[in-house]
Design an enzyme around this catalytic site. Sequence first.
Site, mmCIF file in Angstrom:
data_model
loop_
_atom_site.group_PDB
_atom_site.id
_atom_site.type_symbol
_atom_site.label_atom_id
_atom_site.label_comp_id
_atom_site.label_asym_id
_atom_site.label_seq_id
_atom_site.Cartn_x
_atom_site.Cartn_y
_atom_site.Cartn_z
ATOM 1 N N ARG A 71 -60.573 28.288 12.217
ATOM 2 C CA ARG A 71 -59.319 29.359 12.108
ATOM 3 C C ARG A 71 -59.764 30.648 12.615
ATOM 4 N NH1 ARG A 71 -57.521 27.991 6.343
ATOM 5 N NH2 ARG A 71 -59.741 26.999 6.391
ATOM 6 N N ASN A 95 -60.181 28.507 -7.856
ATOM 7 C CA ASN A 95 -61.545 28.313 -7.784
ATOM 8 C C ASN A 95 -62.254 28.938 -6.832
ATOM 9 O OD1 ASN A 95 -64.168 27.142 -7.777
ATOM 10 N ND2 ASN A 95 -63.644 25.594 -6.106
ATOM 11 N N LYS A 104 -83.245 62.438 25.128
ATOM 12 C CA LYS A 104 -84.013 61.320 24.905
ATOM 13 C C LYS A 104 -85.646 61.508 24.556
ATOM 14 C CE LYS A 104 -86.450 58.640 27.471
ATOM 15 N NZ LYS A 104 -87.054 57.870 28.350
ATOM 16 N N SER A 159 -80.098 78.204 35.302
ATOM 17 C CA SER A 159 -79.212 77.142 35.879
ATOM 18 C C SER A 159 -79.336 76.314 36.680
ATOM 19 C CB SER A 159 -77.824 77.536 35.741
ATOM 20 O OG SER A 159 -77.351 78.216 34.597
#
Length: 470
Positions: free
Chosen positions: A15, A167, A349, A403
């Site tokens: 299912r 159960n 990183k 920059s």
Amino acid sequence: MNVFPIILAAGQGTRMHSQLPKVLHRIGGKPMLQRVIDACSTLATDKLAVVYGHGGEQVKNTIQDEHIRWILQAEQLGTGHAVAQANDVINDEDAVVIAYGDVPLIRSETLKALLARLNEADLCVLTTYLDDPFGYGRIVRNDQGQIVRIVEEKDADDATRQIKEGNTGFIAARGNDLKRWLKQLSPENAQGEYYLTDCIALAVEEGGNVQAVVCNNPLEVQGVNNRLQQAELERAYQRQQVEALMLAGASIADPARVDIRGSVTIGQDVSIDINTVLVGEVVLGDNVVIDSSCVITNSQIGAGTHIKPHSVIESAVIKAACEIGPFARIRPGAVLEDGAKVGNFVEIKKSTIGKGSKISHLSYIGDTTMGADVNIGAGTITCNYDGANKFETYIGDGVFVGSSTQLVAPVSIEKNTTIGAGSTITRDTPPGVLTLARAKQVTIKGWVRPVKQSGKKTKEETTDNKNEKK
Ligand code: UD1
Ligand code: CA
């Protein structure tokens, strides 16, 4: 008495409509089977078995744990048949606890209570009361309230279907008893299966003492048969995690919109806005503020750090009073020292960013060691990769990078250097002076702007070259 948990995980999970075996579907980022294993592992035990079948290799490869005895159930002939596959490894004196791999929220306290009851019984069944017990085996008790048998939904008559006590599937019994009952099971029932649940009637027939331990939280013992139930349990699990965080002092803007897929340790006065996901081991120091829509994975965030919206941080160490984002991406191996600032559209990183250094806009810093009080201008790139190998960049204390600069690694920018904007730096630079590497600016006097020629249709026909010749 040796405790021996046996986890049933051979079913296909039809299912779920999935290529992934059901027990590998996740709750809170962890496979359901792993959650059940973790709960069972807290019982004083040195052996634990998992009965597997469907998607066998995939299950074994995902759940890698040397302590598990993997028991193959080649054909799924029912829960009783599944346990019987473990017969050879069950010792007579073992206290066997049967658990289901698709009941992910089971807590070790509940398993311990079930096991403890075995001291005064021959068979203990964990049951729960359900508003809608559909699909569950029903607990049938006699006039004295003693449990006499379990009837599966498909075998139940209307009166039995009215019973609200279900159960859970979890039972505890001694090894010799269990093996004796398993031998007597027969598949004469609506599903043609060997039901583990038939052990209850067999024990009662023998005059055994069968006891039910009731679990008061149905969600804890709810099985997952489809994705709707999986999502229900996911929400329940998330609610528990977030409640624990709030009770430990965190301010959570909306408890329904923070997800925790791992473990989170917090200091005081942490505040988390909506839509944040915390994955793996995350440590948040005092006064950390996380704005909306951040994903933080296996990272430490130091006291007073502010993470602004839409930032993604993975396997990084962020120290105190840093400012991150909005829209920052901090990747594995990044270390930000106190007071560092990483602004929008900046990717870091495997780099150390020194105390108080700032990379405020649109930059990539990889494989770099950066000192303190550095200022990196917008659009600066550390060119760390030549297509085959990665190289390192060193940036000393107090450096100012103009920059749109490229620092082509390996390269070293010494202390207090200023790099002129738009430079492509390929060689090490001396300390304390200005270095720039860019074409000189020229002004062309008398230059005439191109004008559109009548009758011409395409741009290509009026090129810059033609104009310059005029
Ligand atoms: C089972 C119980 C039912 C209980 C319900 C609780 C039986 C006969 N029924 O029904 O009383 O209310 O769980 O969730 O025990 N499995 C195997 N091998 C098999 C069959 C099943 O390993 O041959 C495993 C499944 O992977 C699963 C567990 O046993 O982890 C339960 O199987 P499932 O088919 O879901 O049983 P239910 O019909 O839900
Ligand atoms: Ca089930």
